[in-house]
Design a protein around this motif. Sequence first.
Motif, mmCIF file in Angstrom:
data_model
loop_
_atom_site.group_PDB
_atom_site.id
_atom_site.type_symbol
_atom_site.label_atom_id
_atom_site.label_comp_id
_atom_site.label_asym_id
_atom_site.label_seq_id
_atom_site.Cartn_x
_atom_site.Cartn_y
_atom_site.Cartn_z
ATOM 1 N N LEU A 16 50.144 11.215 17.135
ATOM 2 C CA LEU A 16 50.348 11.913 17.078
ATOM 3 C C LEU A 16 49.568 13.343 17.663
ATOM 4 C CD1 LEU A 16 52.333 12.710 13.522
ATOM 5 C CD2 LEU A 16 53.557 12.759 15.820
ATOM 6 N N ILE A 19 48.936 12.708 20.887
ATOM 7 C CA ILE A 19 50.378 13.358 21.921
ATOM 8 C C ILE A 19 50.124 14.400 21.804
ATOM 9 C CG2 ILE A 19 52.999 14.615 21.715
ATOM 10 C CD1 ILE A 19 53.976 11.059 20.771
ATOM 11 N N LEU A 30 57.116 18.388 19.647
ATOM 12 C CA LEU A 30 56.702 17.950 18.381
ATOM 13 C C LEU A 30 58.315 18.073 18.075
ATOM 14 C CD1 LEU A 30 54.037 18.889 16.083
ATOM 15 C CD2 LEU A 30 54.618 16.671 16.906
ATOM 16 N N MET A 36 59.995 12.745 22.240
ATOM 17 C CA MET A 36 59.164 12.190 21.386
ATOM 18 C C MET A 36 59.553 11.149 21.210
ATOM 19 S SD MET A 36 56.912 14.001 19.457
ATOM 20 C CE MET A 36 56.511 13.216 18.029
ATOM 21 N N LEU A 40 57.344 7.485 21.243
ATOM 22 C CA LEU A 40 56.587 6.822 20.593
ATOM 23 C C LEU A 40 57.557 5.575 20.254
ATOM 24 C CD1 LEU A 40 57.846 9.488 17.457
ATOM 25 C CD2 LEU A 40 56.136 8.619 18.197
ATOM 26 N N SER A 51 58.829 6.043 13.568
ATOM 27 C CA SER A 51 58.723 7.283 14.792
ATOM 28 C C SER A 51 60.368 7.678 14.489
ATOM 29 C CB SER A 51 59.045 5.189 15.656
ATOM 30 O OG SER A 51 58.492 5.023 15.782
ATOM 31 N N VAL A 55 61.664 11.550 14.821
ATOM 32 C CA VAL A 55 62.354 11.708 16.127
ATOM 33 C C VAL A 55 63.421 12.186 15.498
ATOM 34 C CG1 VAL A 55 64.390 11.326 17.506
ATOM 35 C CG2 VAL A 55 62.256 9.844 17.666
ATOM 36 N N ALA A 58 62.161 15.608 14.587
ATOM 37 C CA ALA A 58 61.876 17.078 16.164
ATOM 38 C C ALA A 58 63.195 17.242 17.024
ATOM 39 C CB ALA A 58 61.785 15.686 17.311
#
Length: 413
Positions: A16, A19, A30, A36, A40, A51, A55, A58
Amino acid sequence: MTRVLWDGDGTVRRALRSIVRDPQLGPAVLSEPQVMTNLLKDLLPDEPRESAVLVAAAQVRLAEVLQGHLAEGMDLGTASRLTAGWFARRMPFTKDACSWVVSEIAIAIGVDPTALAEVTLPDTAPFLMSFDDGYELDEPSAILAWGDNDEGETDVPAGLADVIAVSAGWYHSLAVTGDGRVVAWGSNARGLTAVPASLAGVTAVSAGQYHSLALTAAGNVVAWGGNGYGQCAVPAGLTGVTSIAAGADHSLAVAGDGRVVAWGGHGSGQTSVPASLPDVTAVAAGAGHSLALTAGGRVVGWGLNDFGETSVPAGLRDVIAITAGVNQSAAVTADGTVVAWGRADYGVADVPADLRDVVAISGNGTHCLALTADGLVRAWGSNDCGESDVPAILAEVTAIAAGYGHSLAVAPE
């Protein structure tokens, strides 16, 4: 007792940070589920459970919710607890998963990890903590089932624990465990419970009449079971999926760009997705009709309408969850109210007058289950097989599923 540790070695936290610190991405990523998912998939191929939660975060723009609370002047503790609770009401994840993802998002956007772990979320694993550090983990979850058991659909496999999601079909049941496995039981007619041996990294499942769907952390759909109408023939190139639904003989999915993709039986127009449908966040598949929840909180229906199941009530807005059954539909609004419509003689449209603070709903058959914010389950509609007789001992529930004549609930062991 088996317990769950989230990101025990700090791999996810490091990913993270990389990213967010990428100048071409930044914190805004995010809140972009498709991006994402792709990131991931490459960065965390061995962390499907973490993950999946990221997601999902997000999808509902959880980072923006947290930042909004902080911008209002809330202290970190209050903002984090409110954000975790908000997420828990919208996603079928355990309490520890919701707290964990909020803490990791907070750290990714610049919060000091020490302050967060010590002051705000003591249940969050500190960076680089291992299983030998004596960290107390959250309780595992198991399934309680009731109702029709002619096909063994309520015979929950012994030892099944750490469940994060469930789905109840007409004659079988499905569960997703914390490590991304799918467990199936009940009728194996047409291969209903023959879960593909290679299936892994699953985040959600949907049980239809004679087929099953699974959604992986990578955004792919896997189907098995009866395929007489092409309901298991997942369209080539369908990727980045964020929501799935299995009906009686058709299937639905929401692609990463908010499009609804439908395949399978078409006898009632249930796969004729409206051309003007705006961006969608979730879908629900009934016996012969389909529902979509738009990003704006509206519900759109198509397909069979013999009992008014696609006649969405005028003025229905701010919807956060939907479900579709044999000939009826229901929705939950942001204030926790349930609205139902369609066939009246099952009693599904007769929502209990005192029902409030609902955060999730399920009704694949002819009855409905609702999960309230305090972890209790309410049921109404048909009860021929005891499917609406919620066990009195049931509490602290995190997920529910209503099949054709049986019900499932996930709660701490």
